[in-house]
Design a protein around this motif. Structure first.
Motif, PDB file in Angstrom:
ATOM      1  N   GLU A   1      -3.289   1.037   8.044  1.00 20.32           N
ATOM      2  CA  GLU A   1      -4.419   0.594   7.210  1.00 20.32           C
ATOM      3  C   GLU A   1      -4.118   0.624   5.717  1.00 20.32           C
ATOM      4  OE1 GLU A   1      -8.001   2.612   8.194  1.00 20.32           O
ATOM      5  OE2 GLU A   1      -8.018   1.913  10.271  1.00 20.32           O
ATOM      6  N   ASP A   2      -3.609   1.746   5.221  1.00 20.13           N
ATOM      7  CA  ASP A   2      -3.386   1.903   3.779  1.00 20.13           C
ATOM      8  C   ASP A   2      -1.887   1.845   3.507  1.00 20.13           C
ATOM      9  OD1 ASP A   2      -2.988   2.925   1.147  1.00 20.13           O
ATOM     10  OD2 ASP A   2      -4.949   3.901   1.223  1.00 20.13           O
ATOM     11  N   GLU A   3      -1.430   0.715   2.990  1.00 20.48           N
ATOM     12  CA  GLU A   3       0.012   0.502   2.825  1.00 20.48           C
ATOM     13  C   GLU A   3       0.637   1.509   1.864  1.00 20.48           C
ATOM     14  OE1 GLU A   3       2.901  -2.773   0.790  1.00 20.48           O
ATOM     15  OE2 GLU A   3       1.192  -3.563   1.914  1.00 20.48           O
ATOM     16  N   LYS A   4      -0.056   1.838   0.764  1.00 20.25           N
ATOM     17  CA  LYS A   4       0.498   2.757  -0.225  1.00 20.25           C
ATOM     18  C   LYS A   4       0.668   4.152   0.363  1.00 20.25           C
ATOM     19  CE  LYS A   4      -0.084   4.350  -4.983  1.00 20.25           C
ATOM     20  NZ  LYS A   4      -0.942   4.292  -6.206  1.00 20.25           N
ATOM     21  N   LYS A   5      -0.381   4.647   1.038  1.00 20.84           N
ATOM     22  CA  LYS A   5      -0.303   5.965   1.666  1.00 20.84           C
ATOM     23  C   LYS A   5       0.716   5.960   2.810  1.00 20.84           C
ATOM     24  CE  LYS A   5      -4.975   7.607   0.616  1.00 20.84           C
ATOM     25  NZ  LYS A   5      -6.283   8.030   1.180  1.00 20.84           N
TER      26      LYS A   5
END
Length: 389
Positions: free
Chosen positions: A282-286
């Protein structure tokens, strides 16, 4: 069934082969739709997303309501054109997300579905746009990869050794003036395992060859036969393209970052033991932060993008096979290419290889075997030497 009764997941259980075949059928169905999407102007990332969506949709239709039966992606869709060897499945934020196909591109598509942990992985190579006759290095590589694949599949039989396959693939490739990609591996597969202990190595470097044990094939085993052939020298390097495909290992480590623990927990729940693309998180950065720590401590292994020199062409065929008492069964794999379109001036001359390629996947009578051996040696339609002339 009593709780204490252990389930037989071997090929001796008919349900096992049924699930393998179903996974293979789904993979083949998805592959055809992905191949159809490989047209001039098509975006590589969008094709990869399409393949994964189709696998999810098709696997959702089977074994509905069956508790304890996981199903889904066994290998995420990768679309790797021309000199790029494997595993290109871009993220939206990466430069590779802008790559589009053009007429004449030689594109490798790899993907796979699984049912209850039994994987039907495959890969195929298509030439974008043209229906015309193809000659030169591309035709050489297509012929070499196909006949190398067909010989490898037939040599994975009880009593033979992994080096029999390695030697045959090298010999076929050199017959067409091409090379197998150095140190590429094919693995034994079992339930929830696509990289088993028994391995076949292509074109091994001295360093890697020492690390591959000699193994003997046995009845009841499943293998993923991955054949990659290049018009280049056989050596590929890690690409600058970001790695986006990973797989969980069986290692343990107490992760320090909260983001890493969250991501790893999500990976365990959603993907289990099979490879996944970070695009699915879901969260590419994390996800990027978490995956970095997981990879550093070998909780995840990367499937890096590799490439040859620009201008070279790499061709891939991947077939999942079962070694049974009734012979070799292709669980999943590419359809036979129309080799009449790929006109090579080169050919296989080794009579032993021709006999292997012309042989049946199923055991046959001595009389039939003699006929096929004679036909292959004489260069009839079953023998690739004649097709190339």
């Amino acid at each position: 069934m009593a709780d204490s009764e252990e389930v037989d997941y071997s090929l001796a259980n008919p349900d096992t082969l049924t699930k393998y075949k179903l996974a293979g059928e789904i993979s083949a169905k998805v592959l055809e739709k992905v191949k159809a999407a490989c047209v001039d102007g098509a975006n590589v990332m969008e094709i990869s997303i399409l393949g994964d969506q189709l696998i999810e949709e098709e696997t959702a239709k089977v074994y509905k309501g069956k508790k304890g039966i996981a199903k889904g992606i066994a290998f995420p869709t990768a679309v790797s054109p021309n000199h790029i060897a494997t595993h290109l499945s871009p993220l939206p934020t990466e430069p590779e997300a802008e790559i589009t196909l053009k007429d004449g591109d030689v594109v490798k598509i790899s993907l796979g579905a699984h049912i209850d942990g039994f994987a039907g992985i495959l890969a195929d190579t298509v030439v974008v746009g043209t229906a015309a006759e193809i000659t030169g290095p591309v035709a050489d590589a297509i012929n070499a990869a196909w006949y190398a694949s067909e010989s490898a599949i037939r040599l994975v039989k009880p009593g033979n050794k992994n080096w029999d396959v390695s030697d045959a693939v090298l010999s076929v490739a050199e017959s067409y003036g091409t090379k197998p990609l150095e140190d590429m591996l094919s693995h034994q597969q079992t339930r929830n395992v696509i990289d088993g202990a028994k391995r076949i190595i292509l074109n091994p470097s001295e360093g890697k060859k020492k690390g591959v044990d000699t193994v003997t094939f046995e009845e009841g085993e499943v293998y993923g036969i991955d054949i990659l052939i290049t018009t280049g020298e056989g050596k590929v390097k890690k690409s600058e393209s970001r790695t986006t495909i990973y797989k969980k290992t069986d290692n343990t480590y107490s992760l320090k970052l909260k983001a890493s623990r969250t991501i790893y927990s999500d990976i365990q729940k959603r993907f289990g033991p099979f490879p996944f693309t970070t695009r699915a998180l879901e969260d590419e950065k994390k996800a990027r932060m978490g995956i970095q720590e997981c990879t550093q401590h070998e909780l995840l292994i990367p499937y890096d993008v590799y490439e040859d020199k620009k201008g070279e062409i790499i061709v891939q065929f991947f077939t999942t096979i079962a070694v049974t008492k009734n012979g070799i069964i292709k669980i999943s794999g590419p359809a036979t290419p129309d080799l009449s379109r790929f006109k090579s001036e080169k050919s296989i001359t080794d009579e032993n290889l021709l006999k292997v390629i012309a042989s049946s996947l199923k055991p046959s009578s001595k009389k039939k075997n003699k006929k096929k051996s004679k036909a292959a040696a004489n260069g009839d339609e079953a023998a690739p030497a004649n097709e190339a002339e």
